[in-house]
Design an enzyme around this catalytic site. Structure first.
Site, PDB file in Angstrom:
ATOM      1  N   SER A  64      14.700  48.633  15.123  1.00 25.32           N
ATOM      2  CA  SER A  64      15.594  49.720  15.332  1.00 25.32           C
ATOM      3  C   SER A  64      15.115  50.728  14.748  1.00 25.32           C
ATOM      4  O   SER A  64      14.086  51.134  14.028  1.00 25.32           O
ATOM      5  CB  SER A  64      16.890  49.112  14.400  1.00 25.32           C
TER       6      SER A  64
HETATM    7  N1  SAH Z   1      16.672  44.188  12.612  1.00 28.09           N
HETATM    8  C1  SAH Z   1      15.764  44.069  13.689  1.00 28.09           C
HETATM    9  C2  SAH Z   1      16.477  44.482  14.987  1.00 28.09           C
HETATM   10  C3  SAH Z   1      16.030  43.624  16.100  1.00 28.09           C
HETATM   11  S1  SAH Z   1      17.044  43.938  17.690  1.00 28.09           S
HETATM   12  C4  SAH Z   1      14.451  44.951  13.729  1.00 28.09           C
HETATM   13  O1  SAH Z   1      14.554  46.213  12.876  1.00 28.09           O
HETATM   14  O2  SAH Z   1      13.759  44.674  13.846  1.00 28.09           O
HETATM   15  C5  SAH Z   1      18.199  42.680  17.386  1.00 28.09           C
HETATM   16  C6  SAH Z   1      17.715  41.539  17.217  1.00 28.09           C
HETATM   17  O3  SAH Z   1      19.199  40.373  17.226  1.00 28.09           O
HETATM   18  C7  SAH Z   1      16.947  40.798  18.356  1.00 28.09           C
HETATM   19  O4  SAH Z   1      15.651  40.302  17.616  1.00 28.09           O
HETATM   20  C8  SAH Z   1      17.635  39.718  19.043  1.00 28.09           C
HETATM   21  O5  SAH Z   1      16.995  38.650  19.396  1.00 28.09           O
HETATM   22  C9  SAH Z   1      18.730  39.112  17.985  1.00 28.09           C
HETATM   23  N2  SAH Z   1      19.910  38.549  18.403  1.00 28.09           N
HETATM   24  C10 SAH Z   1      20.676  38.979  19.435  1.00 28.09           C
HETATM   25  N3  SAH Z   1      21.624  38.374  19.670  1.00 28.09           N
HETATM   26  C11 SAH Z   1      21.755  37.294  18.579  1.00 28.09           C
HETATM   27  C12 SAH Z   1      22.285  36.178  18.164  1.00 28.09           C
HETATM   28  N4  SAH Z   1      23.529  35.466  18.587  1.00 28.09           N
HETATM   29  N5  SAH Z   1      22.047  35.673  16.804  1.00 28.09           N
HETATM   30  C13 SAH Z   1      20.851  36.159  16.224  1.00 28.09           C
HETATM   31  N6  SAH Z   1      20.106  37.065  16.521  1.00 28.09           N
HETATM   32  C14 SAH Z   1      20.432  37.700  17.815  1.00 28.09           C
END
Ligand code: SAH
Length: 213
Positions: A64
């Site tokens: 993010s």
């Molecule tokens: N906090 C992370 C953001 C990653 S993007 C960072 O700063 O790197 C969002 C993440 O949510 C992705 O890794 C994706 O795989 C995950 N995601 C999507 N749907 C999900 C679900 N139902 N349960 C858990 N994680 C999920």
């Protein structure tokens, strides 16, 4: 895994940038100033690590934007030892921000590749989440509920009921809601069946996907 003076300098610039965009919480700014974001990214993007932008990570996901991480964290109003649930571990950058602020962090990721990679990586840098879980964020983590704060780091088409139910009274759920773009939304639990809703600006996230297992 190097953190050079150059990286540290760029990081202080980044802190200035997000401060100028309106982030005021000193503990959030300190966390952004301390965490070596370049180490959470694939080598091809190292030069971009301290721009205030989201970047691709493995499994078609993103790390993010720092401003977004700061904005969501500020809304949570973390106090030391707060129990916090994160949905979407991804690179672990947001997880690290929560850890460094003293929260007891539980974080769920549905992509196995990212779960594995980040589970190994975070302890190497000294960030110790209470538990990283491979699973589906839509159902939350009943076994560890209730939480002082829940943060969703992917765009949710609707508010998962389970997450509201896993908040302490007084606890906060910070969740971007929408499909193409998302409205940053915060729910504060005022009583067993009483939730106060606050809406903030528009953001853009990768989608919160239903469990694929
Ligand atoms: N906090 C992370 C953001 C990653 S993007 C960072 O700063 O790197 C969002 C993440 O949510 C992705 O890794 C994706 O795989 C995950 N995601 C999507 N749907 C999900 C679900 N139902 N349960 C858990 N994680 C999920």
């Amino acid at each position: 895994m190097k953190d050079t003076l150059k990286h540290q300098g760029l990081r202080q610039q980044l802190v200035k940038t997000i401060k100028a965009k309106g982030i005021e919480d000193i503990k959030v700014l300190e966390a952004i100033g301390k965490i070596p974001r370049h180490l959470f990214m694939d080598s091809g993007f190292l030069d971009h690590a301290y721009q205030d932008k989201a970047f691709p990570i493995a499994a078609d996901q993103t790390i993010s934007q720092p401003y977004t991480v700061a904005f969501q964290t500020e809304l949570l109003q973390i106090k030391k030892d707060d129990k916090v649930l994160e949905i979407g571990t991804g690179s672990g950058y947001q997880t690290a921000v929560l850890c460094i602020m003293g929260a007891k962090v539980y974080s769920i990721e549905r992509q196995h590749e990212l779960y594995k990679k980040t589970s190994k990586f975070l302890p190497k840098l000294g960030y110790r989440a209470k538990k990283l879980i491979f699973g589906d964020g839509y159902i939350g983590l009943e076994a560890e509920a209730p939480f002082d704060g829940i943060i969703v780091t992917a765009g949710a088409p609707f508010v998962p009921k389970a997450l509201l139910g896993q908040l302490k009274v007084g606890g906060r759920l910070v969740i971007p809601i929408g499909t193409d773009t998302q409205t940053m939304t915060m729910f504060i639990r005022k009583g067993p069946k009483d939730f106060e809703k606050h809406e903030f600006g528009e953001f853009r996230f990768v989608p919160l996907l239903e469990n694929k297992n």
